[in-house]
Scaffold this motif. Structure first.
Motif, PDB file in Angstrom:
ATOM      1  N   GLU A  25       0.911  -1.280   0.156  1.00  0.00           N
ATOM      2  CA  GLU A  25      -0.024  -0.066   0.152  1.00  0.00           C
ATOM      3  C   GLU A  25       0.944   1.307   0.055  1.00  0.00           C
ATOM      4  OE1 GLU A  25      -4.035   1.673   2.462  1.00  0.00           O
ATOM      5  OE2 GLU A  25      -2.829   0.391   3.281  1.00  0.00           O
ATOM      6  N   SER A  26       2.069   1.245   0.582  1.00  0.00           N
ATOM      7  CA  SER A  26       2.920   2.208   0.678  1.00  0.00           C
ATOM      8  C   SER A  26       4.075   1.820   1.245  1.00  0.00           C
ATOM      9  CB  SER A  26       2.578   3.317   1.951  1.00  0.00           C
ATOM     10  OG  SER A  26       3.550   4.488   2.135  1.00  0.00           O
ATOM     11  N   LEU A  27       5.243   2.615   0.793  1.00  0.00           N
ATOM     12  CA  LEU A  27       6.631   2.265   1.166  1.00  0.00           C
ATOM     13  C   LEU A  27       7.273   3.387   2.052  1.00  0.00           C
ATOM     14  CD1 LEU A  27       8.157   0.663  -2.377  1.00  0.00           C
ATOM     15  CD2 LEU A  27       7.089  -0.376  -0.046  1.00  0.00           C
TER      16      LEU A  27
ATOM     17  N   THR B 201     -22.669 -10.329   5.135  1.00  0.00           N
ATOM     18  CA  THR B 201     -21.954 -10.260   4.146  1.00  0.00           C
ATOM     19  C   THR B 201     -20.672 -10.749   4.770  1.00  0.00           C
ATOM     20  OG1 THR B 201     -23.149  -8.929   2.670  1.00  0.00           O
ATOM     21  CG2 THR B 201     -20.751  -9.335   2.272  1.00  0.00           C
ATOM     22  N   LEU B 202     -19.892 -11.462   4.103  1.00  0.00           N
ATOM     23  CA  LEU B 202     -18.550 -11.882   4.620  1.00  0.00           C
ATOM     24  C   LEU B 202     -17.712 -11.260   3.560  1.00  0.00           C
ATOM     25  CD1 LEU B 202     -17.410 -15.427   5.739  1.00  0.00           C
ATOM     26  CD2 LEU B 202     -15.657 -13.642   4.787  1.00  0.00           C
ATOM     27  N   LEU B 203     -16.830 -10.216   3.879  1.00  0.00           N
ATOM     28  CA  LEU B 203     -15.825  -9.773   3.273  1.00  0.00           C
ATOM     29  C   LEU B 203     -14.478 -10.464   3.377  1.00  0.00           C
ATOM     30  CD1 LEU B 203     -14.924  -7.412   1.264  1.00  0.00           C
ATOM     31  CD2 LEU B 203     -14.472  -5.996   3.392  1.00  0.00           C
ATOM     32  N   PHE B 204     -13.524 -10.703   1.991  1.00  0.00           N
ATOM     33  CA  PHE B 204     -12.137 -11.159   2.178  1.00  0.00           C
ATOM     34  C   PHE B 204     -11.531 -10.554   1.088  1.00  0.00           C
ATOM     35  CE2 PHE B 204     -14.562 -14.106  -0.202  1.00  0.00           C
ATOM     36  CZ  PHE B 204     -14.055 -14.454  -1.497  1.00  0.00           C
ATOM     37  N   ASN B 205     -10.213 -10.376   1.173  1.00  0.00           N
ATOM     38  CA  ASN B 205      -9.227  -9.775   0.373  1.00  0.00           C
ATOM     39  C   ASN B 205      -9.098 -10.844  -0.868  1.00  0.00           C
ATOM     40  OD1 ASN B 205      -7.673 -10.695   2.585  1.00  0.00           O
ATOM     41  ND2 ASN B 205      -6.011 -10.666   1.016  1.00  0.00           N
TER      42      ASN B 205
ATOM     43  N   ASN C 114     -15.685 -10.506  -2.228  1.00  0.00           N
ATOM     44  CA  ASN C 114     -14.002 -10.168  -2.221  1.00  0.00           C
ATOM     45  C   ASN C 114     -13.775  -8.903  -2.897  1.00  0.00           C
ATOM     46  OD1 ASN C 114     -14.995 -11.591  -5.059  1.00  0.00           O
ATOM     47  ND2 ASN C 114     -13.006 -11.043  -5.470  1.00  0.00           N
ATOM     48  N   GLN C 115     -12.498  -8.327  -2.422  1.00  0.00           N
ATOM     49  CA  GLN C 115     -12.212  -7.159  -2.891  1.00  0.00           C
ATOM     50  C   GLN C 115     -10.511  -7.260  -2.949  1.00  0.00           C
ATOM     51  OE1 GLN C 115     -13.541  -4.317  -0.096  1.00  0.00           O
ATOM     52  NE2 GLN C 115     -15.576  -3.887  -1.043  1.00  0.00           N
ATOM     53  N   GLU C 116     -10.017  -6.565  -4.142  1.00  0.00           N
ATOM     54  CA  GLU C 116      -8.588  -6.391  -4.156  1.00  0.00           C
ATOM     55  C   GLU C 116      -8.066  -5.783  -3.006  1.00  0.00           C
ATOM     56  OE1 GLU C 116      -6.894  -7.991  -6.381  1.00  0.00           O
ATOM     57  OE2 GLU C 116      -8.817  -8.357  -7.152  1.00  0.00           O
ATOM     58  N   TRP C 117      -6.713  -5.881  -2.622  1.00  0.00           N
ATOM     59  CA  TRP C 117      -5.959  -5.595  -1.107  1.00  0.00           C
ATOM     60  C   TRP C 117      -6.358  -4.156  -0.791  1.00  0.00           C
ATOM     61  CZ3 TRP C 117      -4.677  -7.691   2.856  1.00  0.00           C
ATOM     62  CH2 TRP C 117      -3.798  -7.072   3.636  1.00  0.00           C
ATOM     63  N   LYS C 118      -6.045  -3.329  -1.784  1.00  0.00           N
ATOM     64  CA  LYS C 118      -6.179  -1.890  -1.258  1.00  0.00           C
ATOM     65  C   LYS C 118      -7.568  -1.408  -1.193  1.00  0.00           C
ATOM     66  CE  LYS C 118      -1.832  -0.179  -3.140  1.00  0.00           C
ATOM     67  NZ  LYS C 118      -1.316   0.993  -4.172  1.00  0.00           N
ATOM     68  N   VAL C 119      -8.466  -1.970  -1.942  1.00  0.00           N
ATOM     69  CA  VAL C 119      -9.734  -1.459  -1.693  1.00  0.00           C
ATOM     70  C   VAL C 119     -10.390  -2.189  -0.321  1.00  0.00           C
ATOM     71  CG1 VAL C 119     -12.229  -1.684  -2.770  1.00  0.00           C
ATOM     72  CG2 VAL C 119     -10.069  -1.370  -4.203  1.00  0.00           C
ATOM     73  N   TYR C 120     -10.056  -3.567  -0.117  1.00  0.00           N
ATOM     74  CA  TYR C 120     -10.328  -4.146   0.981  1.00  0.00           C
ATOM     75  C   TYR C 120      -9.930  -3.462   2.337  1.00  0.00           C
ATOM     76  CZ  TYR C 120      -9.229  -7.436   4.791  1.00  0.00           C
ATOM     77  OH  TYR C 120      -9.329  -8.305   6.071  1.00  0.00           O
ATOM     78  N   LEU C 121      -8.699  -3.029   2.341  1.00  0.00           N
ATOM     79  CA  LEU C 121      -8.200  -2.187   3.432  1.00  0.00           C
ATOM     80  C   LEU C 121      -8.953  -1.092   3.675  1.00  0.00           C
ATOM     81  CD1 LEU C 121      -4.195  -2.411   2.945  1.00  0.00           C
ATOM     82  CD2 LEU C 121      -5.571  -3.616   4.854  1.00  0.00           C
ATOM     83  N   GLN C 122      -9.322  -0.175   2.700  1.00  0.00           N
ATOM     84  CA  GLN C 122     -10.181   1.042   2.792  1.00  0.00           C
ATOM     85  C   GLN C 122     -11.500   0.533   3.449  1.00  0.00           C
ATOM     86  OE1 GLN C 122     -10.091   2.502  -0.990  1.00  0.00           O
ATOM     87  NE2 GLN C 122      -8.066   3.263  -0.887  1.00  0.00           N
ATOM     88  N   THR C 123     -12.162  -0.484   2.820  1.00  0.00           N
ATOM     89  CA  THR C 123     -13.545  -1.018   3.439  1.00  0.00           C
ATOM     90  C   THR C 123     -13.399  -1.404   4.808  1.00  0.00           C
ATOM     91  OG1 THR C 123     -13.994  -1.527   1.187  1.00  0.00           O
ATOM     92  CG2 THR C 123     -15.404  -2.320   2.863  1.00  0.00           C
ATOM     93  N   ARG C 124     -12.591  -2.286   5.158  1.00  0.00           N
ATOM     94  CA  ARG C 124     -12.399  -2.733   6.424  1.00  0.00           C
ATOM     95  C   ARG C 124     -11.901  -1.474   7.546  1.00  0.00           C
ATOM     96  NH1 ARG C 124      -6.797  -5.429   8.336  1.00  0.00           N
ATOM     97  NH2 ARG C 124      -6.311  -3.274   8.245  1.00  0.00           N
ATOM     98  N   ASN C 125     -10.974  -0.612   7.189  1.00  0.00           N
ATOM     99  CA  ASN C 125     -10.579   0.264   8.138  1.00  0.00           C
ATOM    100  C   ASN C 125     -11.705   1.390   8.446  1.00  0.00           C
ATOM    101  OD1 ASN C 125      -8.223  -0.933   8.222  1.00  0.00           O
ATOM    102  ND2 ASN C 125      -7.157   0.424   6.886  1.00  0.00           N
TER     103      ASN C 125
END
Length: 537
Positions: A46-48, A385-389, A417-428
């Motif tokens: 997501e970031s370096l 609904t169960l969300l996973f990356n 399911n969502q791609e990693w960056k989208v999933y992180l935004q949704t979860r957070n």
């Protein structure tokens, strides 16, 4: 040594380009004698910028291009990194670190104590909004500054001179040297960060102090690193280049490994392939301090009801999941904190001492709880609904869990399911009901699994709160008495499990596929992955 070039097929599989469209062309051979390690690491970071925090995808890269005051050896112990030595006061509250005189940034500038001070204070800055801020709350006034109660000048970290950093802690922290190796504690060159807010997004402006430096970042495809000739310990670095391949398709990654187009794979292979790979000695497993779990949003129906949460948690056959789905030697998680962390007595294990905190597949109890919550046999339960990356492994587990909840509770659960960056935004952001997660320990103490779930912690995306749990965690954080600390943490874990804002599924094993000619990679049960001594023979 003669190195093989990356095949056209591998590049096309990674980038999604069609061979028939001629979208990929052949690569070039490495110069004779130049050692290149090709690593499949999974999702895109997501970031370096180490100050922002991050998870496993970020850690894979950050550990190669940065180095903290301490680093880790092959046994996971904290050893000198950018600091050559340190002194600790008798009360355990003050640490004085002496930086190496030859510690340099990749641009040739010296690494200074002020770089560490500025980076740590930025992590704690309320305006910066780092997800890693809580990791630095052990520093004197770290939490108070993050909550705008004191100024930055009152935070207990200061450069005494160019090469001496003094750290004052809020409370004794026996694991602080291990914490200092974690990437939230890495330095950032102050002048670079102050002159360019986007310095870490472009390889040309990214400045690090680790054994490698980044030279190319093809998003969702590959990150390329080269040896950092400014690194203080450059003589141990044998690799000229490292190619980190970013792909979520585990079958593609496995195909590349078995055709020797990558040298090592740091993500799990498809679960169906694990028994074969173990039998063929292509897969190695080792302990890994990670709990695979489902987070429950305790502010949204129906999981604002503790009986519903417990019903969903107890209705799972975890043994069936590890035996039939994951198949990699994982252990059913019948508590929150995994095996491998010390308890009070020398040589004892926290999990073994605490034992199981619930049974496996307690279906009758789960049904009773759901009925008591007002939803007998699942009738009247709001949609769930169960969300996973996105990846095949998470999907297989989600489908197994979905079927268990249907069979055992009469509940129909939708999968998303969502791609990693989208999933992180949704979860957070809290825009979910149930979300797949993995909690990775950051240091060798049970506290690493407890402190992040306290009230208001940015890692507490379950939005759960319990005053007694918070009190016990604080007691364990501030005590010098090992037995008292462990007792408080055992009690806190029982509260967490009893209210079940998290549903532990299993305790990980680290699954590594590595070609026989790869040597010297440092890994430990905390997920550390260091390439500074790696070799391709």
């Amino acid at each position: 040594m003669k190195l093989k070039k990356l095949s056209v097929l591998a590049v096309c599989l990674l980038t999604g380009t069609s061979l028939m469209l001629g979208g990929c062309s052949g690569g070039t051979k490495a110069p004779a004698g130049e050692k290149i390690l090709r690593v499949a690491t999974g999702a895109e970071p997501e970031s370096l910028d180490p100050r922002k925090g991050g998870g496993t995808p970020e850690g894979y890269v950050l550990r190669q291009i940065f180095e903290g005051l301490t680093t880790q050896d092959a046994k996971g112990a904290a050893v000198p990194g950018a600091a050559e030595r340190w002194e600790i006061s008798p009360d355990g509250l003050t640490y004085k670190f002496y930086l190496r005189t030859n510690a340099k940034w990749s641009n040739g500038d010296p690494v200074t104590a002020k770089d560490f001070e500025a980076a740590w204070k930025t992590v704690l800055s309320p305006e910066f909004g780092s997800r890693a801020a809580e990791q630095l709350y052990c520093i004197k006034n770290g939490e108070a500054y993050n909550k705008k109660q004191v100024s930055a000048e009152q935070v207990g970290v200061r450069a005494l001179d160019e090469k001496t950093l003094e750290v004052t802690l809020e409370y004794p922290t026996p694991y602080f040297l291990s914490l200092a190796a974690y990437h939230a504690f890495y330095p950032v060159q102050q002048k670079t960060a102050e002159s360019n807010a986007k310095w870490s997004t472009d390889p040309q402006t990214t400045v690090g102090n680790g054994p490698f430096k980044i030279v190319k970042w093809e998003h969702n495809n590959k990150i390329q690193l080269v040896k950092n000739d400014q690194y203080w310990n450059k003589d141990v670095v044998k690799l000229a280049k490292v190619d980190l391949y970013l792909a979520d398709n585990y079958q593609t990654i496995l195909n590349m490994f078995e055709s020797r187009q990558v040298d090592t794979v740091e993500v799990s292979p498809p679960s169906a392939e694990i028994p074969r790979l173990l039998k063929e000695n292509k897969l190695k497993t080792s302990p890994f301090l990670v709990t695979y779990f489902y987070a429950l949003n305790t502010t949204r129906p129906p999981f604002d009801n503790v009986k519903v949460r417990k019903a969903f948690g107890l209705a799972l056959d975890r043994k069936a999941i590890v035996d039939s789905v994951t198949k990699g030697g994982e252990k059913p998680a019948l508590a929150w904190i995994p095996f491998g962390l010390p308890d009070a007595q020398a040589g004892s294990d926290f999990r073994q001492t605490g034992g199981d905190l619930y049974g496996n597949n307690e279906v009758e109890t789960a049904r009773k709880l759901l009925a008591e919550a007002g939803y007998p046999d699942g009738k009247g339960l709001p949609p769930v609904t169960l969300l996973f990356n996105t990846n095949e492994f998470n999907k297989a587990i989600a489908e197994a869990v979905q079927e268990m909840w249907r069979k055992n509770l009469g509940v129909t659960v939708q999968l998303m399911n969502q791609e990693w960056k989208v999933y992180l935004q949704t979860r957070n952001s809290g825009d979910y009901q149930v979300a797949r997660n993995g909690w990775l320990g950051k240091y060798s103490d049970p506290m690493t699994f407890l402190e992040g779930i306290t009230t208001g912690n940015s890692n507490n995306y379950m939005r759960w709160s319990n005053p007694e749990y918070d009190r016990l965690v604080k007691e364990a954080q501030t005590s010098n008495d090992s037995a008292a600390r462990m007792k408080a943490m055992h009690t806190a874990e029982k509260i967490l499990v009893d209210e079940m804002p998290v549903i532990p599924i299993y305790f990980y094993t680290n699954k590594i596929m590595e070609q026989p000619n790869v040597k010297g990679i440092i890994r430990d049960a905390l997920g550390a992955f260091y390439l500074r001594e790696a070799d391709v023979q």
